[in-house]
Design an enzyme around this catalytic site. Structure first.
Site, PDB file in Angstrom:
ATOM      1  CD  GLU A   1      -1.863   0.828   3.346  1.00 51.88           C
ATOM      2  OE1 GLU A   1      -2.220  -0.331   3.653  1.00 51.88           O
ATOM      3  OE2 GLU A   1      -1.947   1.777   4.120  1.00 51.88           O
TER       4      GLU A   1
ATOM      5  CG  HIS B   1      -3.289  -5.896   8.262  1.00 51.42           C
ATOM      6  ND1 HIS B   1      -2.763  -5.852   6.977  1.00 51.42           N
ATOM      7  CD2 HIS B   1      -3.937  -4.725   8.442  1.00 51.42           C
ATOM      8  CE1 HIS B   1      -3.066  -4.695   6.415  1.00 51.42           C
ATOM      9  NE2 HIS B   1      -3.777  -3.984   7.284  1.00 51.42           N
TER      10      HIS B   1
ATOM     11  CG  ASN C   1      -5.070  -3.427   2.927  1.00 50.24           C
ATOM     12  OD1 ASN C   1      -4.752  -3.744   1.789  1.00 50.24           O
ATOM     13  ND2 ASN C   1      -4.468  -2.477   3.580  1.00 50.24           N
TER      14      ASN C   1
HETATM   15  P1  FAE Z   1     -11.771  -5.521  15.485  1.00 47.60           P
HETATM   16  O1  FAE Z   1     -12.210  -4.600  14.410  1.00 47.60           O
HETATM   17  O2  FAE Z   1     -10.413  -5.334  16.062  1.00 47.60           O
HETATM   18  O3  FAE Z   1     -12.850  -5.407  16.660  1.00 47.60           O
HETATM   19  C1  FAE Z   1     -12.698  -6.023  17.903  1.00 47.60           C
HETATM   20  C2  FAE Z   1     -13.471  -5.190  18.912  1.00 47.60           C
HETATM   21  O4  FAE Z   1     -13.605  -5.925  20.116  1.00 47.60           O
HETATM   22  C3  FAE Z   1     -12.780  -3.883  19.289  1.00 47.60           C
HETATM   23  O5  FAE Z   1     -13.731  -2.851  19.292  1.00 47.60           O
HETATM   24  C4  FAE Z   1     -12.243  -4.143  20.697  1.00 47.60           C
HETATM   25  O6  FAE Z   1     -12.169  -2.977  21.499  1.00 47.60           O
HETATM   26  C5  FAE Z   1     -13.272  -5.112  21.231  1.00 47.60           C
HETATM   27  N1  FAE Z   1     -12.776  -6.035  22.252  1.00 47.60           N
HETATM   28  C6  FAE Z   1     -11.620  -6.716  22.242  1.00 47.60           C
HETATM   29  N2  FAE Z   1     -11.551  -7.539  23.332  1.00 47.60           N
HETATM   30  C7  FAE Z   1     -12.720  -7.350  24.004  1.00 47.60           C
HETATM   31  C8  FAE Z   1     -13.243  -7.923  25.191  1.00 47.60           C
HETATM   32  N3  FAE Z   1     -12.581  -8.854  25.878  1.00 47.60           N
HETATM   33  N4  FAE Z   1     -14.448  -7.488  25.636  1.00 47.60           N
HETATM   34  C9  FAE Z   1     -15.139  -6.542  24.944  1.00 47.60           C
HETATM   35  N5  FAE Z   1     -14.673  -5.969  23.811  1.00 47.60           N
HETATM   36  C10 FAE Z   1     -13.475  -6.389  23.337  1.00 47.60           C
HETATM   37  O7  FAE Z   1     -11.876  -7.032  15.055  1.00 47.60           O
HETATM   38  N6  FAE Z   1      -7.681  -3.337   7.442  1.00 47.60           N
HETATM   39  C11 FAE Z   1      -8.120  -3.178   6.173  1.00 47.60           C
HETATM   40  O8  FAE Z   1      -8.741  -4.086   5.609  1.00 47.60           O
HETATM   41  N7  FAE Z   1      -7.873  -2.006   5.489  1.00 47.60           N
HETATM   42  C12 FAE Z   1      -7.159  -0.983   6.058  1.00 47.60           C
HETATM   43  O9  FAE Z   1      -6.972   0.058   5.424  1.00 47.60           O
HETATM   44  C13 FAE Z   1      -6.676  -1.155   7.376  1.00 47.60           C
HETATM   45  N8  FAE Z   1      -5.946  -0.191   7.976  1.00 47.60           N
HETATM   46  C14 FAE Z   1      -5.618  -0.332   9.297  1.00 47.60           C
HETATM   47  C15 FAE Z   1      -4.972   0.722   9.944  1.00 47.60           C
HETATM   48  C16 FAE Z   1      -4.714   0.637  11.305  1.00 47.60           C
HETATM   49  C17 FAE Z   1      -3.999   1.767  11.991  1.00 47.60           C
HETATM   50  C18 FAE Z   1      -5.115  -0.518  12.035  1.00 47.60           C
HETATM   51  C19 FAE Z   1      -4.854  -0.622  13.532  1.00 47.60           C
HETATM   52  C20 FAE Z   1      -5.743  -1.561  11.398  1.00 47.60           C
HETATM   53  C21 FAE Z   1      -5.994  -1.485  10.031  1.00 47.60           C
HETATM   54  N9  FAE Z   1      -6.659  -2.503   9.371  1.00 47.60           N
HETATM   55  C22 FAE Z   1      -7.013  -2.357   8.068  1.00 47.60           C
HETATM   56  C23 FAE Z   1      -6.993  -3.766  10.055  1.00 47.60           C
HETATM   57  C24 FAE Z   1      -8.500  -3.889  10.361  1.00 47.60           C
HETATM   58  O10 FAE Z   1      -8.973  -2.737  11.022  1.00 47.60           O
HETATM   59  C25 FAE Z   1      -8.736  -5.146  11.192  1.00 47.60           C
HETATM   60  O11 FAE Z   1      -8.305  -6.260  10.429  1.00 47.60           O
HETATM   61  C26 FAE Z   1     -10.184  -5.331  11.566  1.00 47.60           C
HETATM   62  O12 FAE Z   1     -10.669  -4.242  12.319  1.00 47.60           O
HETATM   63  C27 FAE Z   1     -10.364  -6.620  12.356  1.00 47.60           C
HETATM   64  O13 FAE Z   1     -11.746  -6.830  12.524  1.00 47.60           O
HETATM   65  P2  FAE Z   1     -12.284  -7.766  13.683  1.00 47.60           P
HETATM   66  O14 FAE Z   1     -13.753  -7.858  13.579  1.00 47.60           O
HETATM   67  O15 FAE Z   1     -11.497  -9.013  13.680  1.00 47.60           O
END
Ligand code: FAE
Length: 532
Positions: free
Chosen positions: A390, A473, A511
């Site tokens: 990217e 990721h 991503n």
């Molecule tokens: P996620 O979105 O992490 O959600 C998990 C949720 O559960 C969060 O709100 C936590 O606070 C909550 N949580 C965790 N543990 C607990 C608990 N014990 N009790 C209650 N709540 C809890 O999971 N991916 C892309 O595809 N494109 C991008 O451009 C991209 N850019 C990124 C840039 C940054 C800076 C970051 C950090 C990540 C990026 N990602 C990107 C990765 C993407 O956001 C990530 O793969 C997804 O958000 C993961 O989705 P999940 O549903 O697995």
């Protein structure tokens, strides 16, 4: 909590099994707080409000089911005194930026020897970095999870990578049904090429594309959930600025369609979804008619003020790769969830993430104006050094002549989460990143040779061209078809579903959130079809 400062068994489990050892790390700076009373009873409990959790909640609510969601972060809806909900990336970070730390933890730590992190007041900030020895995992915290902080890039995965990593998937239905549905419901769109090719906000992209094309690499236009009509309005002063105001990684006030505007917004609009914020789930324990989940509630200072228990029939784990693995491993270590697949915690990887930068010549400007939203990638997958890279912004407000990239290299190196006495451990050292870095170096050294440029070696400390110690990721820990069945049902535990990035074994080649969303849609089709 007892006077000794340890969790009482009765308070934590509502009369259950001892887990004090397994939970020792959660005592933090806990002052006296109320013990839980009777469990909150719900039919469907969803842990986490990121992609997987949001899809589960929306699909259940749209089918008339009531849903309770637990989110350890806060709801991001109120502007601060500066009129903004979120911080900019480079300047002005405060307690909104970083999850309960005294100092920011930016991925780029230095610039020409100067530490660019800054001291901040502690608070429930939107970006977290979980440290596991040699690996720091960046995570979004709050209602919306990773969608709050990410760059919005939503490319489709390759069929051959999915076939290799997720053999349980029927690829035809995944590509014809689930990926398009996820794109539609997430609001994926593309930047108009005339805008990308002419606006000063994407000079950094054009410069990187030109160098890559001259080296013979293929360019991929990358779709995004940022509303590009909004962005074009920002560029001419007609719409409030976010991407064009340096907002990236600490949240986005306006144009990004994060989950609050898509799945979660629709789920809550049904009136059937309740979200308990600042509530962190800790353990899971089977009950006759479902599961008992213990949780702790924090206040805005981080102090634990209450324990809560939930009794549910169906439990959806959407806490992300780290959060879901942690919950399951802790519950197993505490003896609460027995009969767990032996592969739990295995197959973890950082999606081959490597961040790095090249030093551009003065005649190759990246621009003082840089949109926070990436829109293009360098696709070198079909080669001896497979990687998808990217073209990333560095919106500092001045031209730094730094060409920043985030590569996803096809590294086969994986690691495991384990539970070690009182906390989650991940065995990852710089050696684990060597394969990915080698791939990226061989790809980009070709550009350097051609352009007579060098890597920047000052951005991750001194003399370090590549990041080998963090990922955006995190993937894996409860992988599809191994720890779960071919849809996401946890093996051995009817009624528990894994719906997040824990399903993907360490690598998806692009991503990941589009793929995670599509996998969750696929799981929910199956759950609703079978009448769960
Ligand atoms: P996620 O979105 O992490 O959600 C998990 C949720 O559960 C969060 O709100 C936590 O606070 C909550 N949580 C965790 N543990 C607990 C608990 N014990 N009790 C209650 N709540 C809890 O999971 N991916 C892309 O595809 N494109 C991008 O451009 C991209 N850019 C990124 C840039 C940054 C800076 C970051 C950090 C990540 C990026 N990602 C990107 C990765 C993407 O956001 C990530 O793969 C997804 O958000 C993961 O989705 P999940 O549903 O697995």
């Amino acid at each position: 909590m007892g006077a000794s400062g340890k969790f009482s068994r009765r308070g934590l489990l509502g009369g259950g099994v001892a887990v004090a050892g397994a939970l020792a790390h959660t005592t933090l700076a806990a002052p006296a707080y109320a013990e839980s009373s009777a469990p909150i009873v719900c039919d469907n409990l969803v842990i986490g409000t990121g992609y997987g959790g949001a899809v589960a909640a929306y699909r259940l609510a749209a089918h008339g089911r009531t849903v309770r969601m637990l989110e350890m972060g806060k709801r991001w809806s109120t502007a601060g005194t500066d009129g903004k909900i979120f911080n900019r990336m480079i300047s002005g970070a405060d307690e909104r930026s970083t999850w309960f730390r005294d100092r920011t933890v930016l991925p780029l730590t230095h610039f020409v020897g100067i530490d660019i992190n800054r001291n901040i007041p502690r608070g429930p900030g939107v970006l977290d970095r979980r440290e596991f020895g040699g690996m720091g995992v960046y995570l979004g915290r709050g209602v919306g999870g990773g969608s709050l902080v990410n760059g919005g890039m939503a490319p489709r995965p390759r069929r051959d990578v999915l076939a290799r990593e997720l053999p349980a998937l029927d690829l035809d239905s995944f590509f014809w049904n689930y990926l398009p549905r996820a794109e539609l419901r997430l609001g994926v769109n593309r930047i108009p090429l005339t805008f990308r090719e002419t606006t000063p906000w994407y000079q950094f992209t054009r410069t990187a594309i030109r160098d890559a094309v001259q080296a013979g690499y293929r360019i991929a236009d990358v779709p995004n959930v940022y509303d590009f009509a909004h962005m074009m309005g920002e560029a001419v002063g007609l719409r409030p600025k976010s991407a064009l105001d340096g907002q990236v990684i600490y949240g986005n006030d306006h144009g990004k369609r994060d989950l609050r505007k898509t799945y979660l917004g629709r789920a809550e609009a049904t009136g059937r979804v309740t979200i308990d914020t600042m509530t962190e789930a800790l353990t899971i324990q089977p009950r006759l008619d479902g599961y008992l989940v213990t949780a702790q509630v924090r206040d805005q200072s981080g102090a634990i003020v209450r324990q809560v228990t939930y009794q549910c029939r169906h439990l959806y784990l959407g806490a992300g790769s780290v959060g879901t693995s942690e919950l399951l491993l802790r519950s197993r270590a505490a003896g609460l969830l027995t009969n767990m697949p032996g592969e739990l915690g295995t197959g973890w990887g950082p999606n081959g993430n490597v961040m790095f930068a090249r030093a551009n010549h003065l005649w190759r400007p990246t621009g003082s104006k840089q949109s926070g939203i990436p829109v293009a990638g360098i696709d070198n997958w079909d080669s001896a050094n497979p990687c998808f890279t990217e073209i990333a912004p560095l919106p500092a407000g001045v031209d730094l002549f730094v060409q920043l990239y985030l590569a996803i290299a096809d590294s086969r190196t994986r690691s495991n989460f384990t539970w070690n006495g009182d906390s989650l451990k991940l065995d990852w050292s710089p050696a684990h990143s060597a394969e990915a870095i080698g791939i990226v170096d061989r790809t980009f050294q070709k550009i350097n040779n051609q352009q007579r440029t060098i890597y920047r070696v000052d951005l991750f400390g001194t003399g370090r061209p590549f990041s080998d110690n963090f990922t955006y990721h995190p993937l894996g820990g409860a992988t599809l078809g191994v720890v779960t069945d071919e849809h996401g049902r946890l093996r051995g535990h009817p009624g528990i579903y894994v719906c997040d990035g824990a399903l993907i074994p360490g690598m998806v080649g692009v991503n990941p959130f589009l793929t995670i969303t599509a996998l969750a849609e696929r799981l929910m089709d199956d759950v609703l079809r079978r009448g769960a």
